[in-house]
Enzyme design. Sequence first.
Site, short mmCIF file in Angstrom:
data_model
loop_
_atom_site.label_atom_id
_atom_site.label_comp_id
_atom_site.label_asym_id
_atom_site.label_seq_id
_atom_site.Cartn_x
_atom_site.Cartn_y
_atom_site.Cartn_z
CE1 TYR A 1 71.03 -29.38 -10.25
CE2 TYR A 1 69.57 -29.64 -12.14
CZ TYR A 1 70.10 -30.13 -10.96
OH TYR A 1 69.74 -31.37 -10.49
CB VAL B 1 51.96 -21.29 -15.29
CG1 VAL B 1 52.29 -22.14 -16.50
CG2 VAL B 1 51.10 -22.06 -14.29
CE LYS C 1 73.64 -33.26 -10.08
NZ LYS C 1 73.94 -33.78 -8.70
CB THR D 1 69.65 -34.30 -12.89
OG1 THR D 1 68.57 -33.75 -13.64
CG2 THR D 1 70.89 -33.47 -13.24
CG ASP D 2 65.64 -35.57 -16.27
OD1 ASP D 2 66.05 -34.59 -15.61
OD2 ASP D 2 64.42 -35.82 -16.43
CD GLU D 3 66.98 -30.16 -14.79
OE1 GLU D 3 67.51 -29.08 -15.03
OE2 GLU D 3 66.14 -30.32 -13.88
N GLY E 1 72.29 -35.58 2.73
CA GLY E 1 71.19 -36.41 3.25
C GLY E 1 70.13 -35.63 4.01
CE LYS F 1 64.53 -27.46 -6.89
NZ LYS F 1 65.10 -28.36 -5.92
CB ILE G 1 80.78 -32.63 -0.45
CG1 ILE G 1 80.25 -31.64 -1.50
CG2 ILE G 1 79.66 -33.42 0.18
CD1 ILE G 1 79.65 -32.34 -2.73
P1 NAD Z 1 67.84 -30.47 -2.23
O1 NAD Z 1 68.16 -29.11 -2.72
O2 NAD Z 1 66.53 -30.72 -1.55
O3 NAD Z 1 68.98 -30.95 -1.21
C1 NAD Z 1 70.34 -30.77 -1.43
C2 NAD Z 1 71.06 -31.07 -0.14
O4 NAD Z 1 72.47 -30.91 -0.35
C3 NAD Z 1 70.68 -30.11 1.01
O5 NAD Z 1 70.50 -30.84 2.20
C4 NAD Z 1 71.89 -29.18 1.10
O6 NAD Z 1 72.08 -28.65 2.41
C5 NAD Z 1 73.01 -30.12 0.70
N1 NAD Z 1 74.21 -29.43 0.18
C6 NAD Z 1 74.25 -28.47 -0.77
N2 NAD Z 1 75.54 -28.10 -0.99
C7 NAD Z 1 76.30 -28.85 -0.16
C8 NAD Z 1 77.69 -28.97 0.05
N3 NAD Z 1 78.56 -28.20 -0.59
N4 NAD Z 1 78.13 -29.87 0.95
C9 NAD Z 1 77.25 -30.64 1.65
N5 NAD Z 1 75.93 -30.57 1.50
C10 NAD Z 1 75.45 -29.70 0.59
O7 NAD Z 1 68.03 -31.42 -3.48
P2 NAD Z 1 67.31 -32.76 -3.92
O8 NAD Z 1 66.14 -32.42 -4.77
O9 NAD Z 1 67.14 -33.66 -2.75
O10 NAD Z 1 68.42 -33.37 -4.91
C11 NAD Z 1 69.41 -34.27 -4.45
C12 NAD Z 1 70.24 -34.75 -5.60
O11 NAD Z 1 69.42 -35.36 -6.58
C13 NAD Z 1 70.99 -33.62 -6.32
O12 NAD Z 1 72.28 -34.06 -6.64
C14 NAD Z 1 70.17 -33.38 -7.57
O13 NAD Z 1 70.97 -32.90 -8.64
C15 NAD Z 1 69.65 -34.77 -7.85
N6 NAD Z 1 68.37 -34.83 -8.57
C16 NAD Z 1 67.30 -34.11 -8.15
C17 NAD Z 1 66.09 -34.21 -8.82
C18 NAD Z 1 64.85 -33.48 -8.37
O14 NAD Z 1 63.83 -33.48 -9.08
N7 NAD Z 1 64.83 -32.86 -7.21
C19 NAD Z 1 65.99 -35.03 -9.96
C20 NAD Z 1 67.12 -35.76 -10.36
C21 NAD Z 1 68.30 -35.64 -9.65
P1 TYD Z 2 61.37 -27.18 -11.34
O1 TYD Z 2 60.54 -27.80 -10.26
O2 TYD Z 2 62.17 -25.96 -11.02
O3 TYD Z 2 62.29 -28.35 -11.93
P2 TYD Z 2 63.23 -28.38 -13.27
O4 TYD Z 2 63.38 -27.00 -13.78
O5 TYD Z 2 64.50 -28.91 -12.70
O6 TYD Z 2 62.54 -29.29 -14.20
O7 TYD Z 2 60.42 -26.82 -12.56
C1 TYD Z 2 59.64 -27.83 -13.18
C2 TYD Z 2 58.92 -27.18 -14.35
O8 TYD Z 2 57.98 -26.22 -13.85
C3 TYD Z 2 59.85 -26.41 -15.27
O9 TYD Z 2 59.39 -26.55 -16.61
C4 TYD Z 2 59.69 -24.96 -14.82
C5 TYD Z 2 58.25 -24.91 -14.35
N1 TYD Z 2 57.96 -23.94 -13.27
C6 TYD Z 2 56.91 -23.00 -13.41
O10 TYD Z 2 56.21 -22.97 -14.45
N2 TYD Z 2 56.69 -22.13 -12.40
C7 TYD Z 2 57.44 -22.11 -11.26
O11 TYD Z 2 57.20 -21.25 -10.37
C8 TYD Z 2 58.49 -23.10 -11.10
C9 TYD Z 2 59.33 -23.13 -9.88
C10 TYD Z 2 58.70 -24.00 -12.14
#
Ligand code: NAD
Ligand code: TYD
Length: 339
Positions: free
Chosen positions: A145, A201, A149, A121-123, A8, A184, A59
């Site tokens: 990753y 990019v 997941k 995630t969609d991934e 969180g 990201k 966790i």
């Molecule tokens: P984030 O990297 O910003 O945050 C992850 C959090 O988990 C951090 O606070 C970190 O300290 C904590 N964490 C990591 N390992 C841990 C462990 N072993 N025990 C306890 N805490 C731990 O990630 P986010 O972007 O907020 O993503 C959250 C969730 O949503 C993830 O499960 C991710 O797979 C999923 N998700 C993310 C996206 C996206 O675009 N960011 C999209 C779809 C799903």
């Molecule tokens: P990212 O935010 O890492 O999310 P994900 O790989 O989980 O989709 O990347 C989003 C898209 O942007 C992905 O196609 C990779 C691209 N990308 C770049 O082109 N340059 C960058 O520096 C990063 C971090 C991502």
Amino acid sequence: MKLLVCGGAGFIGSNFVRLRMRDHGDAVTVLDKLTYAGREENLADVAEHDGFRFVRGGIEDAEAVADAIEGADAIVNFAAETHVDRSIAEPDAFIRTHAMGTFVLLEAARERGLRYVQVSTDEVYGSIEEGSFSEGSPLAPSSPYSASKAGADLLVGSYHHTFGLEALICRGSNNYGPYQYPEKLIPLMVLNALHGDPLPVYGDGMQVRNWIFVEDFARGIGHVLEHGAPGEAYNVGGPDEAANIHVVRRILELTGAAESLIEHVTDRPGHDRRYSLGSEKVRALGWEPQVRFGDGLERTVAWYRDTAWWWEPIRSGDYRAYYERQYGRALGGRLETLD
Ligand code: NAD
Ligand code: TYD
């Protein structure tokens, strides 16, 4: 409701905690290991509220979980390593947290008969050239990753099937919005544009992502928590898709930075070309995304522009070393373009 929210202190988890405490009056305990991506600052505005508790721990640590779970009605698990590039460079923590961590949480939920939502995630479906994935599509993850997941999702499904655990899965598309760590795409490009640093990019930049504003995803997870059927997975995709290069060009317009900052760099190994989610199942439960990509991107750029206290410590800390390793050059960090 009294929730245990794992992970969180990260991007989506902190937005979810804020939403649940503000709009639903939930009491929340956050269990978070505070990795580089987890920051207590993300929860600064909710930390003083009644009903909030923070436990630092992993966790995968059964003792920390037993402490944090005290009094909870349900668990929502966001805790994860989330950056694909890091999973290619150093996969270990991904396997530990997603496999072992999810297992420890599922055991704790089973012992106590708690409802459990896994944030996924969609991934896990892999890349799709045309059309969209449904919840019945096969899992075909590409990176360490997404593979770890997907493994966690399968374990969650098995705890429902075998033990009758009230477990559900929420699969989100690419999130963006306030409090996202600048490794990201969107926050990295916004901060680099604001500082006059190059915008890296990958490859031709024509990879497509299905963007969802973080508050829409947080509402979707709450909706599945309250209304979803145990044993089911729900796709929660955003309303718009965009190629990376178009996202980057729009960020240049919104920040007033020069097009010449765009730099095409070596592509990510195994890079997924396109993600796309069909979200009819969660829509049938009554959820709809509310924020279109154009509006959400403007709000996001404004938040980063106005919230320097949040990102300044990141850009001046360990992140600089990460950036140098990843992009083979130092962050410039010129601040004059912020004026
Ligand atoms: P984030 O990297 O910003 O945050 C992850 C959090 O988990 C951090 O606070 C970190 O300290 C904590 N964490 C990591 N390992 C841990 C462990 N072993 N025990 C306890 N805490 C731990 O990630 P986010 O972007 O907020 O993503 C959250 C969730 O949503 C993830 O499960 C991710 O797979 C999923 N998700 C993310 C996206 C996206 O675009 N960011 C999209 C779809 C799903
Ligand atoms: P990212 O935010 O890492 O999310 P994900 O790989 O989980 O989709 O990347 C989003 C898209 O942007 C992905 O196609 C990779 C691209 N990308 C770049 O082109 N340059 C960058 O520096 C990063 C971090 C991502």
